[in-house]
Design a protein around this motif. Sequence first.
Motif, PDB file in Angstrom:
ATOM      1  N   TYR A 120      35.163  39.553  39.782  1.00 43.65           N
ATOM      2  CA  TYR A 120      33.844  39.466  40.393  1.00 43.65           C
ATOM      3  C   TYR A 120      33.294  40.790  40.923  1.00 43.65           C
ATOM      4  O   TYR A 120      32.175  40.831  41.414  1.00 43.65           O
ATOM      5  N   GLN A 125      38.863  41.124  31.150  1.00 47.38           N
ATOM      6  CA  GLN A 125      39.322  39.757  30.915  1.00 47.38           C
ATOM      7  C   GLN A 125      40.773  39.708  30.445  1.00 47.38           C
ATOM      8  O   GLN A 125      41.498  38.755  30.731  1.00 47.38           O
ATOM      9  N   GLN A 171      29.182  32.407  40.059  1.00 50.01           N
ATOM     10  CA  GLN A 171      28.263  32.137  38.960  1.00 50.01           C
ATOM     11  C   GLN A 171      27.046  31.329  39.392  1.00 50.01           C
ATOM     12  O   GLN A 171      25.964  31.479  38.812  1.00 50.01           O
ATOM     13  N   ARG A 186      29.306  26.297  32.604  1.00 47.52           N
ATOM     14  CA  ARG A 186      29.524  27.742  32.535  1.00 47.52           C
ATOM     15  C   ARG A 186      30.814  28.128  33.251  1.00 47.52           C
ATOM     16  O   ARG A 186      31.562  28.989  32.782  1.00 47.52           O
ATOM     17  N   THR A 244      34.719  29.376  31.306  1.00 45.78           N
ATOM     18  CA  THR A 244      35.540  30.528  31.681  1.00 45.78           C
ATOM     19  C   THR A 244      36.953  30.105  32.047  1.00 45.78           C
ATOM     20  O   THR A 244      37.935  30.693  31.592  1.00 45.78           O
ATOM     21  N   GLN A 275      35.335  36.833  25.731  1.00 46.47           N
ATOM     22  CA  GLN A 275      34.778  36.750  27.084  1.00 46.47           C
ATOM     23  C   GLN A 275      34.257  38.110  27.540  1.00 46.47           C
ATOM     24  O   GLN A 275      33.182  38.206  28.137  1.00 46.47           O
ATOM     25  N   GLN A 276      35.027  39.136  27.257  1.00 43.08           N
ATOM     26  CA  GLN A 276      34.634  40.488  27.658  1.00 43.08           C
ATOM     27  C   GLN A 276      33.317  40.889  27.004  1.00 43.08           C
ATOM     28  O   GLN A 276      32.482  41.560  27.621  1.00 43.08           O
ATOM     29  N   ASP A 277      33.122  40.461  25.775  1.00 44.54           N
ATOM     30  CA  ASP A 277      31.911  40.808  25.031  1.00 44.54           C
ATOM     31  C   ASP A 277      30.739  39.871  25.340  1.00 44.54           C
ATOM     32  O   ASP A 277      29.632  40.077  24.831  1.00 44.54           O
ATOM     33  N   GLY A 278      30.998  38.827  26.149  1.00 49.96           N
ATOM     34  CA  GLY A 278      29.938  37.906  26.517  1.00 49.96           C
ATOM     35  C   GLY A 278      29.477  37.002  25.402  1.00 49.96           C
ATOM     36  O   GLY A 278      28.328  36.532  25.398  1.00 49.96           O
ATOM     37  N   ILE A 279      30.351  36.715  24.447  1.00 48.44           N
ATOM     38  CA  ILE A 279      29.971  35.877  23.299  1.00 48.44           C
ATOM     39  C   ILE A 279      30.926  34.703  23.131  1.00 48.44           C
ATOM     40  O   ILE A 279      31.105  34.166  22.039  1.00 48.44           O
ATOM     41  N   ARG A 339      32.099  31.039  23.151  1.00 49.12           N
ATOM     42  CA  ARG A 339      31.389  29.783  22.964  1.00 49.12           C
ATOM     43  C   ARG A 339      32.255  28.584  23.368  1.00 49.12           C
ATOM     44  O   ARG A 339      33.480  28.665  23.415  1.00 49.12           O
TER      45      ARG A 339
END
Length: 399
Positions: free
Chosen positions: A74, A84, A118, A252, A256, A321-325, A327
Amino acid sequence: MTAKDDILELPLLPGDLFGYESMLDAREWDLIRATRAFLAEHVAPVAEDCWAKAEFPFQIIEPMSKVGIIGLPYGLDGKPPAGQLLTGWLGLEISRVDPSIATFYGVHNGLAMGSIFQCGSKEQQDRWLPAMQRMELIGAFGLTEPDGGSDVAGGMRTTARRDGDHWVLNGAKRWIGNATFADLTIIWAKDEGDNQVKGFVVEKDTPGFVATKIERKLSLRTVQNADILLTDCRVDDDHRLANANSFRDTSRVLRTTRGGVTWSAVGCQIGAYEAAVAYAKERVQFGKPIGHFQLIQDLLARMLGNITASLGMAVRVAQLQQDGIFRDEQAALAKWYSTTRLRETAAWARELMGGNGILLDRDAVRFFADAEALYSYEGTAQMNALIVGRSITGKSAFV
């Protein structure tokens, strides 16, 4: 000596045949070292007794708070968020020693803090997260209900009613880890006004909030799961998570943490595998250690294969997760696959030990029993399979 040389001098983690740990940098390895030292000194010596007695070792909270592993994702205190891969690997390290403590860690650090990070406002984050990072406040996460597990998204019965500057919560939650002693519990409830799910931070002494320990568990016994009863439980409006306005926001957080369960499943497999390897080297039958025999080596190879496949998936989860993609279907497949393999690996470890495999002091049976909870929580295998199936076919098979 370079930082890379220093990393290579560390003992290789049993089960990491392909050397994924070499992807961690020297700074991250400092934290892994500190975590392993904490686990060896404070968790491993009490893991069996606490599991047998279904008691939580509260004495570990203070030393755990000093290791530096709480709140890493965070970016608190002005520090950049941890990667991550490191975050996941820490879950692995804790789970390979005690999946119950890994669950405590995941609920507090992932589900509870993650919900506030979040879905909370900046003011709410500043109010609660620093104290949670110091573990002065412990968090819990209340989503599952007595009659609503897999269908809780559409069938949530816990309600929230706006009453001036307050919200009135009524309903029940079940299987809520940490809730018997948590200072803060994130309660998810359906707003009677718009029929949307919202999140609320409920403090433990709030009138109308009662948490009762669930007894007679045979999995993750050290985790203090609770039944929660909410009876006209009133919370101030500033305790409603400002950015939690529908179940999509809840999802969301779950997306994670479902990735985190993948890492815990790998750690639990490694813990069972380590116990099996140690036993195979020391147990003598027919005049030699049983590790000499083909059937034993076959079991160990199967276990290592499960671990390697699950760990590779966990590493890829961290990258996504690190790349924000990342699903939903990827989270679902990783959780389903790793926990299914966990059941196999833990069962083979117990099998390898024969009758001794049911003794708690041999460790395998603890991992064997704990595997059942990991297999079920944060989405059953069947529900996660249907999420994957929906992504494959474009058709929902949910009832």
